[in-house]
Every structure is written in C-alpha cells, then in structure tokens.
Design a protein around this motif. Structure first.
Motif, PDB file in Angstrom:
ATOM      1  N   MET A   1       6.111  -2.288  -7.486  1.00 17.56           N
ATOM      2  CA  MET A   1       5.400  -1.206  -6.869  1.00 17.56           C
ATOM      3  C   MET A   1       3.704  -1.241  -6.704  1.00 17.56           C
ATOM      4  O   MET A   1       3.047  -1.324  -5.683  1.00 17.56           O
ATOM      5  N   ALA A   2       3.296  -1.653  -7.961  1.00 18.26           N
ATOM      6  CA  ALA A   2       1.749  -2.118  -7.656  1.00 18.26           C
ATOM      7  C   ALA A   2       1.275  -3.130  -6.813  1.00 18.26           C
ATOM      8  O   ALA A   2       0.325  -2.996  -6.169  1.00 18.26           O
ATOM      9  N   LEU A   3       2.042  -4.072  -6.766  1.00 13.84           N
ATOM     10  CA  LEU A   3       1.719  -5.174  -6.102  1.00 13.84           C
ATOM     11  C   LEU A   3       1.971  -4.919  -4.538  1.00 13.84           C
ATOM     12  O   LEU A   3       1.127  -5.503  -3.619  1.00 13.84           O
ATOM     13  N   ARG A   4       2.995  -4.351  -4.268  1.00 11.01           N
ATOM     14  CA  ARG A   4       3.235  -3.822  -2.810  1.00 11.01           C
ATOM     15  C   ARG A   4       2.245  -2.998  -2.212  1.00 11.01           C
ATOM     16  O   ARG A   4       1.679  -3.101  -1.134  1.00 11.01           O
ATOM     17  N   VAL A   5       1.828  -2.088  -3.096  1.00 11.07           N
ATOM     18  CA  VAL A   5       1.026  -0.980  -2.856  1.00 11.07           C
ATOM     19  C   VAL A   5      -0.542  -1.614  -2.429  1.00 11.07           C
ATOM     20  O   VAL A   5      -1.173  -1.373  -1.764  1.00 11.07           O
ATOM     21  N   LEU A   6      -0.720  -2.319  -3.501  1.00 13.36           N
ATOM     22  CA  LEU A   6      -2.029  -3.290  -3.500  1.00 13.36           C
ATOM     23  C   LEU A   6      -2.138  -4.027  -1.951  1.00 13.36           C
ATOM     24  O   LEU A   6      -3.410  -4.044  -1.402  1.00 13.36           O
ATOM     25  N   ALA A   7      -1.096  -4.825  -1.823  1.00 12.11           N
ATOM     26  CA  ALA A   7      -0.887  -5.536  -0.540  1.00 12.11           C
ATOM     27  C   ALA A   7      -1.345  -4.997   0.681  1.00 12.11           C
ATOM     28  O   ALA A   7      -1.906  -5.341   1.506  1.00 12.11           O
ATOM     29  N   VAL A   8      -0.858  -3.613   0.778  1.00  5.91           N
ATOM     30  CA  VAL A   8      -1.269  -2.929   1.975  1.00  5.91           C
ATOM     31  C   VAL A   8      -2.669  -1.923   1.897  1.00  5.91           C
ATOM     32  O   VAL A   8      -3.192  -2.112   2.695  1.00  5.91           O
ATOM     33  N   ALA A   9      -2.847  -1.577   0.586  1.00  3.90           N
ATOM     34  CA  ALA A   9      -4.120  -0.843   0.473  1.00  3.90           C
ATOM     35  C   ALA A   9      -5.414  -1.595   0.487  1.00  3.90           C
ATOM     36  O   ALA A   9      -6.346  -1.009   1.090  1.00  3.90           O
ATOM     37  N   VAL A  10      -5.519  -2.785  -0.266  1.00  2.00           N
ATOM     38  CA  VAL A  10      -6.502  -3.195  -0.323  1.00  2.00           C
ATOM     39  C   VAL A  10      -7.318  -3.886   0.505  1.00  2.00           C
ATOM     40  O   VAL A  10      -8.634  -3.431   0.933  1.00  2.00           O
ATOM     41  N   PRO A  11      -6.864  -4.315   1.742  1.00  2.00           N
ATOM     42  CA  PRO A  11      -7.428  -5.037   2.904  1.00  2.00           C
ATOM     43  C   PRO A  11      -8.399  -3.646   3.560  1.00  2.00           C
ATOM     44  O   PRO A  11      -9.397  -3.843   3.846  1.00  2.00           O
ATOM     45  N   ALA A  12      -7.247  -2.716   3.702  1.00  2.00           N
ATOM     46  CA  ALA A  12      -7.837  -1.402   4.475  1.00  2.00           C
ATOM     47  C   ALA A  12      -8.949  -0.909   3.551  1.00  2.00           C
ATOM     48  O   ALA A  12     -10.275  -0.380   4.160  1.00  2.00           O
ATOM     49  N   ILE A  13      -8.913  -0.432   2.318  1.00  2.00           N
ATOM     50  CA  ILE A  13      -9.949  -0.035   1.455  1.00  2.00           C
ATOM     51  C   ILE A  13     -11.209  -0.649   1.454  1.00  2.00           C
ATOM     52  O   ILE A  13     -12.369  -0.366   1.499  1.00  2.00           O
ATOM     53  N   TRP A  14     -11.061  -2.176   1.517  1.00  2.00           N
ATOM     54  CA  TRP A  14     -12.252  -2.941   1.320  1.00  2.00           C
ATOM     55  C   TRP A  14     -13.112  -2.707   2.678  1.00  2.00           C
ATOM     56  O   TRP A  14     -14.114  -2.758   2.622  1.00  2.00           O
ATOM     57  N   TRP A  15     -12.134  -2.949   3.794  1.00  2.00           N
ATOM     58  CA  TRP A  15     -12.959  -2.771   5.101  1.00  2.00           C
ATOM     59  C   TRP A  15     -13.698  -1.241   5.182  1.00  2.00           C
ATOM     60  O   TRP A  15     -14.610  -1.196   5.743  1.00  2.00           O
TER      61      TRP A  15
END
Length: 572
Positions: free
Chosen positions: A141-155
């Motif tokens: 779950m953590a990996l899947r959530v991070l894969a979606v959320a990190v790029p958008a949050i970084w931007w």
C-alpha cells in the motif's frame, strides 16, 4: 542598464524564472492552471480501477473506448468544478496535496479489494478503530500510494503560484466553475445515449470516479450525524411488558445474542461446507438455518437495521430515528448488557449498559488473548458473572439479554482472527495484501477465523450450560454480513447492496435453546430442525428475540418470529 533583469514581481511575491524542461515544469502558474493540471494528473494517475472496469465491461476497444472517453469527460469536468472552489492562492497547496493522497489511497483499495467509495463505505472508514486501520496497512500500500502521490506533491510544493487580487480571482474562478459545469452537463447530454444505460446498469461506476466520489461520500458520511441530530428519537418501548410466562417463574431467562462479523453461511461446516469448520457447534447439536440474508453489506448498515423493528425497507426509508430491540427489552423490565469486541455498536447500545472488551484495561489483563490494540473474541467470556452481577438486581431477577459483538472474521487480516493453536487449515495467508497470497492460502486464513468463531460459540454454550441451575439459557448467533474472497474479482465487503454478490449477504444463523429457554418458550426442537431451509432475513431478528424473551409490544409481529411456527403453549 543591469546585465541581468530581476525576476518579475507581483506585489511582494517574487516569481522565479527557470530555464529548460525543469523551468517549464516549475514555471509560475495561476491557481486555475494548477487546478487544470492537477485534474489531468488525477485522471491519468488515480483512476486506473475505473478505466480497467470499463474495459472489462466493454471487452472490445470499439465498445469500451467511447465509455472511457465519456467517463473521463464527466469526471474531468466535475473535478475542475470542484477544484475551482479552491483556486485562490499558494495557501491552498496543503488542500491540493491532501486530495492527491486521498485519491492515491482510495485507488489502492479499489484496485486491491475491488471496493467502491460510496457513503456507507466512507462511514465505515470514519468509524474504523485503530486496530482495524492497522490491518489495512502494508508495504505494498505504501509503495503504491507513494508512486501516485509523490510526483504530484513534489510539483505542488515547488511550483510558484502567481498571486492575484481577491476580486479578480473571484470572478475568474466563477467563470471556470460555470464553464466546467456547463461542459460537464453539455457533454453528459450529448453522451447520454451512450452513458445513461451504462450508469443505470452499473451504478457502482459512479463511486469509482476518483477522488470525486470520495469527496461526496465522505461529505455525506460526515454530515449525516449532524442531520440526524435534528431528528427526534421516537420511543417504542412505552407499551412493552413482560408476558404471562413470567408469573411465578422459578428461574429467570438468560439469552445470549452473538452478533457475528463477516461470516459467510457457505463456509460453515454445519451448513454443508466441505470443510469441517464448525465441529464444536455440531457437537452441541445447534440448529443452523441455511437461508438467512443480511440487511446490509457492512457493519454500519447492518447492525442498526437488524435491531430495528422496521425491517430493511422501513429502516432505510425512515424519516425519524426509533428506539430499537434493546430499548424495548429494557423497557419491559429485563436487564440488558452489550459487550463489544469491535469498533462500537453503531448506536444500538447507546441507551443500555455497555462495555468494551478490548479497552486498555482488558488488553492488559488478558495478554494471551490480546495483542496490540485488539483481542480475540474469547475475551468477552472473561468475567461474565461479575458483569451480570453489576446489573440492577431487580432486572436480573426477571431475566437478562446479553449481546456480544464479535470481531469474528473481519478482514483483510484474517490470520489475526484465530490463535496459534486454532489454525487447522494450512498454509494460511499472513498478509493484508490479499493479492500477494495464493487463493488457497486466503481461504485457509478465512476458514481458520470461522473455526475460531466455532470454538468461541462452543465455549459460550458451555458457559450457558454451567448456569442452568440459576437461569433458563439459550443462544442465538447471527452474522452482520458476509464476505467476498475473490469471487468476481471482489474482496472484503461493502459493495452496495443492490448489486453485491450473494456471498456478502448470505449469512449464518444458529440457535441453541437446550439450556431451558426452548422449553420455557414452547419452541419444539424437532420442528425447528425441519424448518432450517425457510427463507429468513435480518428483519426476523427483532421479532424472534421478542418471542424468546416473551416481551409483549405493539411492535411485535408473530409472522416475522422465526420460531413462532414451532411454538406450542408454554408451561411458564
């Protein structure tokens, strides 16, 4: 003239100017542009379960691609309209980031368990206790959530937001909102011939529109209690009274009602399941009814409904809140106690004595039965005599209705629902990411939880038997809903009732009345055993319990008493 021009400034806010691809990506943008980019990202990165479901329903690209385009149009327009309400300043960034995280988490659970985020599921999420929440966490779950959320949050973190004057922002946001709504409505009308039959035949699709459905569902679940506060509680216990069998009784009644959790009728050995998951119940010669259907597919829907006198249809369509079975029984003069080993009684026990068997004190006192912040159901059998002794003695002298609310087979951590010495089926799935397990291992873990419920119920019957010298005893066991274990690609429960598979609605219903309660109420065992195939629903529970404890009330309907047809005149 300076050799390097300063960065343009709007008020006191400096807008940096980057070069190259990174400069294009991190170029200062207006809040409305950020809203449009964020919408496009969510459509592409957080809606794969919806697109895959549409592809599976359409089967051929020529059939499903128009549906995907149409749904993307509707979802995109809806998201732009929603997000236009937040297009103000850089201080909206935390809200945008939160929305991305919610979308990523919801997508994980939709993809992993084939669930949808309707209001009842959102209510379950809001009512989930820490132990249940922990069961849903995993590295996957953590990996899947991070894969979606990190790029958008970084931007979102890095992109500068062009400041704007409030009045100018207001009218521009209003234009964007109106344009988004008009585009959505217009597109919906143009594609209605294509999408209307799809949405009508597959209504769950509307709750897969991520994160639009989550915002709606969580909003409905959060505001429902506020709306309910305006409702008056309608009393129905005023006319309740004890029946004639209480006159000169030699022993009071003691009825144990066990509210099961996530148990499937077709996984009970006594119902014909190939595996012997219920040897203890079989040895105690219980009566098991084979055709019981639940009121809902989740605890928040089923438990209040099954204790209501209104039945499923009346309960779901009610305009006011009503007292329930426990209020009526208590109003007639009996002692009532609710013992909870779950995430609460969903309002059913608010007006009667109730205790939590999994609180910090009980966990500390029962280390062999409890781990972390949850306990096996056996903990509810500890100290029962003392709990009953603490009830008003004049009520106990008339009779006791004891309710135990199980953790039962609550998933996805089925392996935590049985002790190390109670796992007859091996190997079992020992992760909450069910897709990581072989299907046979998943079934083993679930069946082990059913086997432990069987052991718990056997111990409860033995406890009742040991108190026959003081009480006329009996037990009813009825699960709140069933569970999907991979059928049709579904896992867990909570699919909207109208199109939920039968395994989420077909639940076990077990009666043991050999502790004197059957004879006291005139229920004939041989007759019951001939009636195990009669169709029953949660609607029958209210009236069946009223008949067993002989409480008279205008709300009691003998036709819905499951035992009425097998009852003869009682000796009292």
């Amino acid at each position: 003239m300076p050799l390097i021009s300063p960065a343009p400034r709007l008020g006191a806010y400096s807008v940096p100017d980057f070069a190259g691809p990174r400069g294009w990506l991190l170029r200062a943008r207006s809040p409305r542009t950020i809203v449009l980019v964020l919408t496009a990202y969510l459509l592409l990165a957080a809606n794969w379960p919806l697109w895959m479901e549409l592809a599976e329903l359409g089967r051929a690209p020529s059939l499903y691609m128009p549906n995907i385009v149409g749904m993307a149009w509707l979802l995109g327009g809806g998201l732009v309209a929603l997000l236009s309400l937040t297009a103000w300043s850089r201080f909206m960034k935390p809200l945008w980031m939160l929305l991305v995280v919610v979308a990523a988490v919801v997508q994980h659970y939709m993809a992993t368990y084939r669930m949808v985020m309707d209001p009842s599921m959102a209510l379950n999420v809001l009512q989930t206790d820490p132990g249940e929440a922990r069961d849903l966490l995993s590295l996957t779950m953590a990996l899947r959530v991070l894969a979606v959320a990190v790029p958008a949050i970084w931007w979102l973190w890095c992109v500068p937001v062009i400041p704007q004057r409030p009045l100018r922002a207001l009218w521009r946001n209003a234009v964007l909102f109106v344009a988004a709504v008009a585009t959505t409505v217009g597109g919906g009308m143009l594609m209605s011939r294509q999408l209307a039959p799809l949405m009508r035949n597959q209504p769950h699709l509307r709750y897969m529109m991520n994160p639009l459905a989550s915002v709606y569902s969580f909003g409905m679940a959060a505001t429902r209690p506020l709306l309910h506060r305006s409702r008056k509680l309608v009393p129905i216990s005023g006319g309740a009274a004890l029946g004639a069998s209480y006159a000169g009784q030699s022993r009071p009644r003691l009825l144990l009602l066990v509210v099961g959790e996530t148990a499937r009728a077709d996984h009970f050995g006594i119902n014909g399941y190939a595996r012997d998951t219920t040897p203890e119940l079989k040895a105690r010669k219980v009566v098991s009814f084979h055709d019981m259907r639940s009121c809902g597919t989740n605890t928040a829907a089923s438990v209040p409904c099954m204790f209501s006198h209104l039945g499923k249809q009346g309960y779901e369509g009610r305009k006011q809140d009503y007292e329930n079975l426990l209020d009526v029984v208590q109003g007639a003069g009996l002692a009532v106690l609710w013992i909870d080993n779950q995430s609460g009684c969903k309002g059913v026990c608010e007006r009667v004595p109730h205790v939590e068997a999994n609180d910090a004190k009980e966990i500390a006192a029962n280390p062999t039965l409890c781990s972390g912040d949850e306990c096996l159901d056996d903990v509810m059998l500890k100290g029962l005599d003392a709990r009953i002794a603490a009830l008003p003695p004049e009520r106990v002298a008339r009779g006791v209705v004891l309710v135990m609310h199980q953790i039962g087979s609550h998933g996805p951590a089925y392996f935590r629902r049985s002790p190390p010495d109670g796992k007859p089926f091996q190997p079992e799935c020992r992760t909450v990411t069910l897709s990581d397990c072989a299907h046979s291992e998943l079934i083993n873990a679930y069946d082990n939880s059913i086997a432990h419920t069987d052991r718990f119920l056997g111990e409860a019957i033995d406890w009742l038997q040991a108190r026959r010298s003081r009480f006329d005893t009996g037990m009813l066991y009825l699960s709140d809903h069933g569970e999907s274990l991979g059928e049709y690609g579904l896992f867990l429960h909570g699919v909207p009732y109208a199109f939920a598979p039968d395994v989420q609605k077909h639940v076990p219903f077990v009666a043991w009345l050999d502790g004197g309660l059957g004879g006291r109420t005139g229920v004939q065992d041989a007759c019951l055993r001939k009636s195990v195939d009669m169709p029953l629903t949660h609607d029958n529970l209210y009236h069946t319990v009223m008949g067993l404890v002989d409480v008279k009330s205008p709300t009691y309907k003998p036709a819905l008493d499951a035992f009425e047809g097998c009852r003869q005149a009682s000796a009292g």
